[in-house]
Design a protein around this motif. Structure first.
Motif, short mmCIF file in Angstrom:
data_model
loop_
_atom_site.label_atom_id
_atom_site.label_comp_id
_atom_site.label_asym_id
_atom_site.label_seq_id
_atom_site.Cartn_x
_atom_site.Cartn_y
_atom_site.Cartn_z
N GLN A 160 0.84 -1.21 0.00
CA GLN A 160 0.00 0.00 0.00
C GLN A 160 0.87 1.26 0.00
OE1 GLN A 160 -2.15 -0.96 3.56
NE2 GLN A 160 -3.89 -1.77 2.43
N ASP A 161 1.92 1.25 0.81
CA ASP A 161 2.84 2.40 0.88
C ASP A 161 3.51 2.63 -0.47
OD1 ASP A 161 2.18 2.62 3.57
OD2 ASP A 161 4.05 1.68 4.28
N ASP A 162 3.92 1.54 -1.15
CA ASP A 162 4.56 1.66 -2.46
C ASP A 162 3.63 2.32 -3.48
OD1 ASP A 162 6.81 0.37 -1.51
OD2 ASP A 162 6.40 -1.54 -2.53
N VAL A 163 2.37 1.87 -3.51
CA VAL A 163 1.41 2.42 -4.47
C VAL A 163 1.15 3.90 -4.18
CG1 VAL A 163 -0.97 2.30 -5.30
CG2 VAL A 163 0.35 0.21 -4.99
N GLN A 164 1.05 4.26 -2.93
CA GLN A 164 0.86 5.67 -2.58
C GLN A 164 2.06 6.50 -3.04
OE1 GLN A 164 0.02 5.36 1.61
NE2 GLN A 164 -2.18 5.16 1.26
N ALA A 165 3.25 5.96 -2.89
CA ALA A 165 4.46 6.68 -3.29
C ALA A 165 4.53 6.87 -4.81
CB ALA A 165 5.70 5.95 -2.78
N VAL A 166 4.30 5.80 -5.58
CA VAL A 166 4.43 5.92 -7.03
C VAL A 166 3.27 6.68 -7.67
CG1 VAL A 166 5.88 3.86 -7.27
CG2 VAL A 166 3.42 3.67 -7.58
N SER A 167 2.12 6.70 -6.99
CA SER A 167 0.97 7.44 -7.53
C SER A 167 1.11 8.93 -7.28
CB SER A 167 -0.33 6.94 -6.91
OG SER A 167 -0.42 7.35 -5.55
N GLY A 168 1.96 9.31 -6.33
CA GLY A 168 2.09 10.72 -5.96
C GLY A 168 0.96 11.18 -5.06
N ASN A 169 0.15 10.25 -4.57
CA ASN A 169 -0.98 10.58 -3.72
C ASN A 169 -0.88 9.81 -2.41
OD1 ASN A 169 -3.43 11.02 -2.49
ND2 ASN A 169 -4.68 10.35 -4.22
#
Length: 132
Positions: free
Chosen positions: A69-78
């Motif tokens: 979840q943290d990875d997706v938040q980081a790469v999405s910029g959100n």
């Protein structure tokens, strides 16, 4: 009986007059707030980084759910990007403590270019369980 403030006097010509109007305030009008440019974005009116419309979804298979979840938040910029998770065993267990679950698979697959409004679902099992 009318209050003294409500009394309207008549001029000799028959025209009605009321209490004198307030004089305008001498205070200057407030200036509109200046919009700040987000650093390095060239976009005015936002603070912090601006998320792109799409991003490449990383492959999170085998990772702890919280890290995925943290990875997706980081790469999405959100930092508030929402991901869904489901029990991969079909037992419909809730993932209350995300750090106790591991990702078996995901939809869409890793490497897929996804829209910022996409729903990403991780299929998970407890850390001490094998993926089906």
């Amino acid at each position: 009986m009318a209050d003294e403030q409500d009394v309207v006097a008549e001029e000799p010509s028959g025209a009605a007059t009321s209490a004198p109007a307030k004089t305008p305030s001498k205070k200057p009008a407030k200036k509109p707030a200046k919009k700040k440019e987000a650093p390095g974005t060239g976009v005015v009116g936002t603070e912090g980084p601006v998320a792109a419309d799409t991003f490449s979804l990383p492959d999170e298979t085998g990772k702890v759910l919280q890290a995925a979840q943290d990875d997706v938040q980081a790469v999405s910029g959100n930092p508030l990007f929402f991901t869904a998770s489901e029990d991969a065993t079909g037992a419909a267990r809730f993932q209350v403590l995300d750090s106790n679950w591991q990702v078996c698979s995901q939809e869409p697959a890793g490497g897929t270019q996804v829209d910022i409004d996409s729903t990403i679902t991780f299929y998970v099992v407890k850390l001490d369980e094998l993926c089906p």
